[in-house]
Motif scaffolding. Sequence first.
Motif: not given
Length: 90
Positions: A20-39
């Motif tokens: 989703l971050e690639v499709l809708i850029p803006g560093y919004i979903f990337l923080g959630f993606a990193i959080g989910a990956a670390v989790m």
Amino acid sequence: MLLWAEWWVWMSGALILATLEVLIPGYIFLGFAIGAAVMGLLILVGISASGLPLTLVIFAGLSLLSYLAMRKFFGLRKGQVKIWDTDINE
């Protein structure tokens, strides 16, 4: 076994959020993606919370920390100011 306690569910969520971050850029979903990956990595290693509410709080904290780190790393440097040379109406 509960689905939210599986590591692959969190990694799949991270992959979806990164897409989703690639499709809708803006560093919004990337923080959630990193959080989910670390989790997902924490659960894979064996560190897991006792319930869903605590798991979601940990995920939210990890996402916030990753967003703040990205903002510091990718954000405007101190002392930099954007200067516009042209107007959109010219």
